[in-house]
Scaffold this motif. Structure first.
Motif: not given
Lengths: 309, 585
Positions: B31-34, B69-70, B336-337, B558-560
């Motif tokens: 999921k892009a946002e989660n 998240l941050q 991501v916080p 985590y996100a990229l």
């Protein structure tokens, strides 16, 4: 011909009425409530009652149904519960168009490969070609969508890098290839086997022997006499197989991230978006009726012996 | 009539297809946002239906808080070298609505807060700051707020914004025809708003909202509630243009006119949504020329690697790969916080055997959450021993709950009136979900109960809509897979809304007059420190009463983010953030 079509079509509204009533009643008496899904963690009995009144969901069922049919007759299928302020037609239109394009591409693949392959196999009966074709189409047929789709993705998108893994950008974008193949491949098997059987059946008949005895060229016999007659049962199946392919198409859309009706209708069902669900059932039923009608008309085109009156 | 049977056959096929599809959809995709990718059990609230995980965001959540998240490494826009221009590309899902007064979901809210705005907003650090109001004063013992609007405010079409627009907007949001599901929640404290909400369309005026002059708006609330201002940061309280709404009719959001840093340039359902800079924005204009939201779907991670989108969440399948320092993507990895949410197993305290506090405590003590967190979820969740999530206003760290202790568990079971298996009613825990997706954490919990206490419990999975219906009617004896996500940053949103005996979200019919008294006094306590103390006291007592087994808090995910994207911050609540983003390439 015209009379026949009218007579066939006269039943369609009653059929659609029955379908809509069925879906309508199932939805309302089944568990779950669109209002509560929408409210989620903000549910209060008062808010739910207010929204139900707003959507007309607190009226007696016959009133709701009569209202639905009345609006539908005027071409208004209502507003979606989930996408606020959007009519069902404005939401479904673009999704249907995408699904239709994909489905058409799949049908093209199925027919352009399936029919000639079957025909060819029948003409080569007795040689090794025939069993080879029959065997390999059987394998195709036995492979379920959830094997074919990931396999295609791994081979063509990840290993060979020829196409992106998913997405949609219209009929002429290369991303249509894999999903269309996924839907179309099992169809190739169906139509190849059907065409083969049908062709063999025709080959054995007297008029073919007569045609050959007349000294007609092999090509003329093959295409004008054998192929044309062999196509008739294939057309019958075409109508039936629509339904089957639709099922596969829905899964395929989900796997390849195609913004067609599949994920949209799943969401609508889970969210109890009744207007959307009912419209989808009507469209499904309606398109089957029309597909069968078209097949019946095609009979007459292909086979001059068939006349409707 | 052969054709009669076929629509039914098709329905059956569709049903089968959906089942198969669900089974597949569960397998992969991010999921892009989660980006947290919590395992299914803990995630059941956020994703009651594993439908299309390829789509943009957590739009399946019944609530509205994006678990963002941050971001740790990206320099902020203020760093001097920020430049104007460029396009940010994201994978998203069709927003259910773009009408600020109807919004109640994360997918919509994330876009709406960029197009529209209100009197106050939360900044990236979740601190309240003036937005369209340049200042405000309170009087009347904390019940009267007077907002002074900024001079020369304009909508994106150039027409002026006045205090009357705010009054009209808030009254519109409350009107039953607007069909908002959250108007009472966010505006109900204002005198007269509930009358509009309940007025069946006959009432349109809230006397608690007064236009003093073109630039001054006075809002009177029913009691001095310190958390009221935070509620005004939600789109329900945003200003819309009356001309725009009335001329546009039911579908006015096709061409919305707002006060946010962006305006809607193009929206094609199922294809794309494009935001462009609003040149009439009151503050520093947005740096980006455009934001492209791809709505056509796809596998987020693959699209990111293919340079089709600029930001993606990282799912379980890819996390090991991108964490490897030798992997080039590793340099683009950001944390991501955690979102502000808590998931729990709830007990219906009105139904046996959960009417016995000792029995509830026994079940709490018998669960080794640390073990489940590490063994079942590979450390992707954080065991919850209280109610308030870490980092949330009012969180003290002092609530450490009923930790795993098999001796205490057995002791409390002995004390309870259900110590004897023969006298114990059958226990059924209901969880939401479709397609037989496993709720592994709950299965392990019931197994621990059986091993430690010999208490048997069955798990029953029902589809989300049905689950909600039973939950709202308090028909469930015990319920898992449920969570609560913050609506606004104040402990009242957890402690009061979830545990006051008259609250609708108190699904377990928990009732403690002492708790009621504490949270009621906290509602109007003016001293923030004292308020937080009151909530802490309540939280400690609630945990001791054990109406829940608190299960998990969200953890860091985590996100990229592409290296050329600057100034993008992940936040645990949805805040307007795109105006500070810029592209460096």
């Amino acid at each position: 011909m015209l009379v026949y079509m009218v007579r066939r079509l006269i039943w369609t509204p009653f059929l659609l009425l029955a379908v809509s009533l069925f879906v309508f009643v199932l939805g309302r008496y089944g568990p779950g409530d669109p209002i509560e899904v929408r409210l989620g963690q903000h549910y209060t009995p008062e808010a739910a009652a207010r929204l139900r009144a707003q959507f007309g969901l607190d009226d007696p069922m016959p009133v709701q149904y009569a209202r639905y049919v009345w609006h539908a007759l005027k071409g208004d299928f209502g507003d979606s519960y989930r996408y606020q302020g959007k009519t069902v037609s404005s939401l479904l239109g673009p999704k249907m168009w995408i699904s239709a394009q994909l489905f058409f591409a799949a049908m093209v693949i199925t027919l352009t490969f399936g029919v000639p392959i079957g025909f060819f196999a029948a003409l080569r009966q007795g040689s090794w070609v025939d069993p080879a074709i029959v065997g390999s189409t059987l394998v195709l047929y036995a492979l379920p969508v959830f094997i074919v789709a990931p396999a295609l993705i791994v081979i063509f998108a990840l290993w060979l890098g020829l196409v992106p893994t998913s997405g949609w950008d219209g009929f002429f974008d290369k991303r249509i290839i894999l999903p269309a193949l996924t839907i179309g491949l099992p169809g190739i098997a169906v139509f190849a086997r059907l065409m083969r059987a049908s062709t063999l059946d025709v080959i054995g008949q007297d008029f073919i022997r007569t045609a050959r005895a007349k000294g007609l060229r092999e090509r003329v016999v093959n295409y004008r006499h054998i192929a044309r007659n062999a196509l008739i049962p294939v057309l019958t199946i075409l109508g039936f197989s629509l339904a089957g392919m639709l099922g596969g198409a829905l899964i395929t859309e989900l796997i390849f991230g195609i913004p067609g009706v599949a994920s949209f209708s799943l969401d609508a069902i889970f969210q109890r978006d009744y207007p959307v669900v009912t419209a989808l059932a009507l469209i499904g039923a309606g398109s089957l009726v029309i597909a069968n009608l078209i097949v019946d008309i095609l009979y007459a085109v292909v086979d001059p012996r068939i006349k409707y009156s | 009539m052969k054709s009669i049977r076929r629509p039914i056959a098709m329905l059956v096929l569709m049903a089968l297809a959906s089942l198969a599809a669900l089974a597949i959809a569960c397998g992969g995709g991010n999921k892009a946002e989660n980006p947290t990718a919590t395992p299914s059990g803990a995630q059941a609230t956020a994703t009651p239906r594993p439908g299309t995980q390829t789509a943009g965001s957590a739009d399946r959540t019944p609530s509205k808080v994006a678990p963002e998240l941050q971001q740790t490494s990206t320099p902020s826009a203020g760093s001097g070298n920020a430049k104007q221009g460029g396009v940010l590309r994201r994978l998203w899902a069709d927003p259910p609505t773009l009408d600020p007064h109807q919004v109640s979901d994360t997918t919509s809210a994330s876009i709406v807060v960029e197009i529209f705005s209100g009197l106050v907003r939360l900044n990236n650090d979740l601190k309240l700051e003036p937005d369209l109001a340049e200042s405000y004063t309170t009087s009347g013992g904390g019940t009267v707020y007077e907002f002074k609007l900024r001079p020369d405010l304009k909508f994106s079409d150039g027409t002026p914004v006045t205090a009357a627009d705010f009054k009209w907007s808030m009254e519109r949001a409350a009107h039953p025809d607007t069909e908002s599901t959250v108007a009472e929640l966010y505006l109900g404290d204002i005198v007269g708003v509930n009358e509009i909400v309940k007025g069946k369309g006959a009432v349109t005026d809230a006397k608690g909202i007064e236009v003093v002059d073109a630039r001054t708006l006075r809002i009177t609330i029913d009691a001095p509630k310190p958390y009221f201002l935070a509620k005004l940061t939600y789109p329900t309280a945003y200003v819309a243009s009356r001309k725009n709404v009335e001329q546009g009719g039911a579908d006015w959001t096709r061409k919305p006119v707002g006060t946010g840093a962006f305006r809607l340039e193009e929206y094609r359902v199922g294809e794309r949504l494009v935001l462009a800079r609003n040149d009439n924005y009151w503050g520093r204009k947005a740096l980006l020329d455009r934001v492209n939201f791809n709505l056509a779907g796809g596998v987020s991670m693959a699209m990111y690697e293919n340079d089709e989108i600029d930001i993606t969440g990282v799912g379980l399948l890819d996390i090991d790969r991108v964490k490897d320092p030798r992997e080039p993507l590793n340099k683009q990895l950001v944390t991501v916080p955690p979102g502000f949410s808590v998931s729990y197993i709830g007990f219906n305290t009105a139904k046996p055997p959960f009417d016995d506090i000792n029995f509830r405590k026994a079940l709490n003590y018998a669960v080794d959450k640390q073990l489940i967190a590490s063994e079942v979820f590979g450390g992707l969740v954080q065991p919850a021993y209280g109610v308030l999530p870490p980092g949330f206003p009012g969180y003290s760290g002092a609530v450490d709950g009923l930790n795993f202790n098999s001796d205490l568990a057995k002791e409390y079971l002995q004390k309870s009136k259900y110590s004897d298996a023969a006298s114990r009613p059958r226990i059924v825990i209901t969880v939401p979900g479709t397609g037989g997706s496993p709720t592994l954490d709950i299965e392990v919990v019931t197994d621990m109960w059986e091993q430690t206490l010999g208490v048997k419990a069955e798990i029953q999975q029902v589809e989300w809509a049905t689950y909600l219906q039973d939950l709202n009617r308090r028909r469930l004896q015990a319920f898992g897979g449920l969570g609560w996500e913050a609506d606004y940053p104040d402990p009242q949103d957890f402690i009061d809304i979830l545990f006051h005996s008259t609250s609708n979200a108190n699904h377990g019919a928990y009732s403690n007059s002492e708790i009621d008294k504490i949270v009621e006094s906290a509602r109007t306590e003016a001293d923030p420190q004292k308020r937080f103390e009151l909530y802490k006291t309540a939280e400690l007592k609630i945990v001791e009463d054990a109406p829940w087994v608190p299960m998990w808090f969200d953890t860091e995910g985590y996100a990229l983010v592409k290296p050329w994207v600057k100034g993008y911050r992940f936040t645990p609540l949805i805040v307007p953030k795109l105006k500070d983003v810029w592209i460096d390439k």
